[in-house]
Design a protein around this motif. Structure first.
Motif, PDB file in Angstrom:
ATOM      1  N   GLU A  97      41.640  42.094  46.860  1.00  0.00           N
ATOM      2  CA  GLU A  97      40.913  43.062  47.678  1.00  0.00           C
ATOM      3  C   GLU A  97      39.734  42.326  48.306  1.00  0.00           C
ATOM      4  O   GLU A  97      39.485  41.159  47.993  1.00  0.00           O
ATOM      5  N   ASP A  98      39.011  42.982  49.204  1.00  0.00           N
ATOM      6  CA  ASP A  98      37.817  42.359  49.754  1.00  0.00           C
ATOM      7  C   ASP A  98      36.895  41.985  48.597  1.00  0.00           C
ATOM      8  O   ASP A  98      36.599  42.828  47.728  1.00  0.00           O
TER       9      ASP A  98
ATOM     10  N   PHE B 232      34.079  25.536  42.353  1.00  0.00           N
ATOM     11  CA  PHE B 232      34.090  26.433  41.198  1.00  0.00           C
ATOM     12  C   PHE B 232      33.704  27.825  41.704  1.00  0.00           C
ATOM     13  O   PHE B 232      32.790  27.966  42.506  1.00  0.00           O
ATOM     14  N   TYR B 233      34.406  28.852  41.263  1.00  0.00           N
ATOM     15  CA  TYR B 233      34.208  30.202  41.778  1.00  0.00           C
ATOM     16  C   TYR B 233      33.770  31.171  40.682  1.00  0.00           C
ATOM     17  O   TYR B 233      34.236  31.086  39.539  1.00  0.00           O
ATOM     18  N   ILE B 234      32.893  32.115  41.066  1.00  0.00           N
ATOM     19  CA  ILE B 234      32.501  33.217  40.193  1.00  0.00           C
ATOM     20  C   ILE B 234      32.616  34.503  41.009  1.00  0.00           C
ATOM     21  O   ILE B 234      32.136  34.571  42.142  1.00  0.00           O
ATOM     22  N   VAL B 235      33.253  35.514  40.428  1.00  0.00           N
ATOM     23  CA  VAL B 235      33.468  36.773  41.143  1.00  0.00           C
ATOM     24  C   VAL B 235      32.242  37.677  40.992  1.00  0.00           C
ATOM     25  O   VAL B 235      31.821  37.974  39.871  1.00  0.00           O
ATOM     26  N   LEU B 236      31.656  38.082  42.111  1.00  0.00           N
ATOM     27  CA  LEU B 236      30.561  39.052  42.099  1.00  0.00           C
ATOM     28  C   LEU B 236      31.085  40.466  42.283  1.00  0.00           C
ATOM     29  O   LEU B 236      30.623  41.409  41.645  1.00  0.00           O
ATOM     30  N   SER B 237      32.065  40.626  43.157  1.00  0.00           N
ATOM     31  CA  SER B 237      32.705  41.926  43.340  1.00  0.00           C
ATOM     32  C   SER B 237      34.119  41.689  43.849  1.00  0.00           C
ATOM     33  O   SER B 237      34.421  40.644  44.412  1.00  0.00           O
ATOM     34  N   GLY B 238      34.978  42.688  43.630  1.00  0.00           N
ATOM     35  CA  GLY B 238      36.369  42.526  44.024  1.00  0.00           C
ATOM     36  C   GLY B 238      37.201  41.958  42.884  1.00  0.00           C
ATOM     37  O   GLY B 238      36.820  42.045  41.716  1.00  0.00           O
ATOM     38  N   SER B 239      38.326  41.350  43.217  1.00  0.00           N
ATOM     39  CA  SER B 239      39.214  40.786  42.192  1.00  0.00           C
ATOM     40  C   SER B 239      40.065  39.673  42.794  1.00  0.00           C
ATOM     41  O   SER B 239      40.361  39.674  43.986  1.00  0.00           O
ATOM     42  N   VAL B 240      40.452  38.744  41.924  1.00  0.00           N
ATOM     43  CA  VAL B 240      41.227  37.572  42.337  1.00  0.00           C
ATOM     44  C   VAL B 240      42.365  37.376  41.347  1.00  0.00           C
ATOM     45  O   VAL B 240      42.163  37.447  40.130  1.00  0.00           O
TER      46      VAL B 240
ATOM     47  N   ALA C  45      20.459  29.097  41.765  1.00  0.00           N
ATOM     48  CA  ALA C  45      20.608  29.853  43.009  1.00  0.00           C
ATOM     49  C   ALA C  45      20.531  28.954  44.234  1.00  0.00           C
ATOM     50  O   ALA C  45      21.197  29.197  45.251  1.00  0.00           O
ATOM     51  N   GLN C  46      19.743  27.906  44.142  1.00  0.00           N
ATOM     52  CA  GLN C  46      19.567  27.007  45.286  1.00  0.00           C
ATOM     53  C   GLN C  46      20.812  26.194  45.597  1.00  0.00           C
ATOM     54  O   GLN C  46      20.970  25.711  46.723  1.00  0.00           O
ATOM     55  N   ILE C  47      21.684  26.010  44.626  1.00  0.00           N
ATOM     56  CA  ILE C  47      22.878  25.197  44.859  1.00  0.00           C
ATOM     57  C   ILE C  47      24.148  26.047  44.950  1.00  0.00           C
ATOM     58  O   ILE C  47      25.244  25.514  45.083  1.00  0.00           O
ATOM     59  N   CYS C  48      23.996  27.377  44.855  1.00  0.00           N
ATOM     60  CA  CYS C  48      25.137  28.279  44.980  1.00  0.00           C
ATOM     61  C   CYS C  48      25.267  28.781  46.412  1.00  0.00           C
ATOM     62  O   CYS C  48      24.285  28.854  47.153  1.00  0.00           O
ATOM     63  N   SER C  49      26.461  29.152  46.763  1.00  0.00           N
ATOM     64  CA  SER C  49      26.712  29.820  48.034  1.00  0.00           C
ATOM     65  C   SER C  49      27.410  31.142  47.751  1.00  0.00           C
ATOM     66  O   SER C  49      28.198  31.243  46.811  1.00  0.00           O
ATOM     67  N   LYS C  50      27.104  32.154  48.538  1.00  0.00           N
ATOM     68  CA  LYS C  50      27.746  33.458  48.403  1.00  0.00           C
ATOM     69  C   LYS C  50      28.606  33.692  49.636  1.00  0.00           C
ATOM     70  O   LYS C  50      28.129  33.582  50.764  1.00  0.00           O
ATOM     71  N   ARG C  51      29.880  33.999  49.409  1.00  0.00           N
ATOM     72  CA  ARG C  51      30.801  34.210  50.520  1.00  0.00           C
ATOM     73  C   ARG C  51      31.619  35.477  50.314  1.00  0.00           C
ATOM     74  O   ARG C  51      31.947  35.839  49.174  1.00  0.00           O
ATOM     75  N   THR C  52      31.932  36.122  51.411  1.00  0.00           N
ATOM     76  CA  THR C  52      32.787  37.306  51.381  1.00  0.00           C
ATOM     77  C   THR C  52      34.174  36.935  51.891  1.00  0.00           C
ATOM     78  O   THR C  52      34.306  36.257  52.915  1.00  0.00           O
ATOM     79  N   TYR C  53      35.197  37.365  51.164  1.00  0.00           N
ATOM     80  CA  TYR C  53      36.579  37.053  51.523  1.00  0.00           C
ATOM     81  C   TYR C  53      37.363  38.348  51.702  1.00  0.00           C
ATOM     82  O   TYR C  53      37.208  39.301  50.926  1.00  0.00           O
TER      83      TYR C  53
END
Length: 219
Positions: free
Chosen positions: A97-98, A47-55, A23-31
């Motif tokens: 989507e967002d 490197f990306y991981i999806v928390l919500s939405g879709s890509v 968690a200390q080396i991750c960043s959370k961003r909204t697109y």
């Protein structure tokens, strides 16, 4: 951040202390929707991981025609190939989507793989699944007719992203018809013909926000 990290299947085998370190080396961003995260042939650094939405992960031909390779939803990851082999991105990525994404820099990602075998194994399994999907897609394009490819793509989307209630699977429709035709590997006119046929037989119903697939009638 640790509460978000806990929701990611890739980190499911880590201890509380390891999760805290991640968690200390991750960043959370909204697109916002339709944000291009990276383009094909860019050098990879995240490197990306999806928390919500879709890509959507896609490639573009010399004439500008897109081909969607996959859709990543919550819990799924992407962007690791160029970090592992040091080569340019093999595809582009764009939010449908967002979306809320967890990001790790290339250096932090590789350090995690070195220190956590469970994560390394998870990445290996994911890459193996993608290779199998690619092999299956080549087979489908070679041996299946257009109608069967469309139906198979709809079923695959339903299995991966749908919510089932009895024989009905509901899928939030984040893809437009052009994108669904790309995913199925057919012309849009062919896709629309198949969809009209499925609607007439009440196998498929489409609304502005989702579509529903009746598995009982499909059989």
């Amino acid at each position: 951040m640790i509460e978000f990290v806990k929701r990611v299947p890739l980190f499911s085998q880590l201890t509380e202390a390891q999760l805290q370190a991640v968690a200390q080396i991750c960043s959370k961003r909204t697109y916002k929707a339709n944000t291009v995260l990276f383009a094909e042939k860019d050098m990879g650094s995240v490197f990306y991981i999806v928390l919500s939405g879709s890509v959507k992960i896609y490639t573009t031909s010399n004439t500008g025609e897109e081909k969607i390779l996959s859709i990543c939803k919550a819990g799924e990851s992407f962007g690791e190939l160029s970090l592992i082999d040091g080569k340019p991105r093999s595809a582009s990525a764009q939010t449908l989507e967002d979306s809320v994404l967890i990001t790790l820099t290339g250096q932090n990602f590789l350090e995690l793989l070195r220190s956590h075998f469970d994560m390394t194994l998870g990445i290996m399994r994911e890459l193996s699944n993608r290779l199998r999907d690619t092999n299956q897609h080549v087979y489908d394009l070679t041996f299946l007719d257009a109608r069967t490819r469309v139906i198979k793509s709809l079923i695959k989307m339903a299995n991966k992203h749908g919510m089932r209630s009895g024989n009905i699977i509901t899928i939030k429709l984040v893809l437009n018809f052009d994108e669904i035709s790309q995913l199925a590997g057919v012309q849009k006119v062919t896709l629309m013909q198949v969809i009209r046929d499925l609607e007439e037989k009440e196998i498929l119903s489409i609304s502005p926000s989702d579509f529903k697939l009746d598995l009982a009638k499909l059989r």
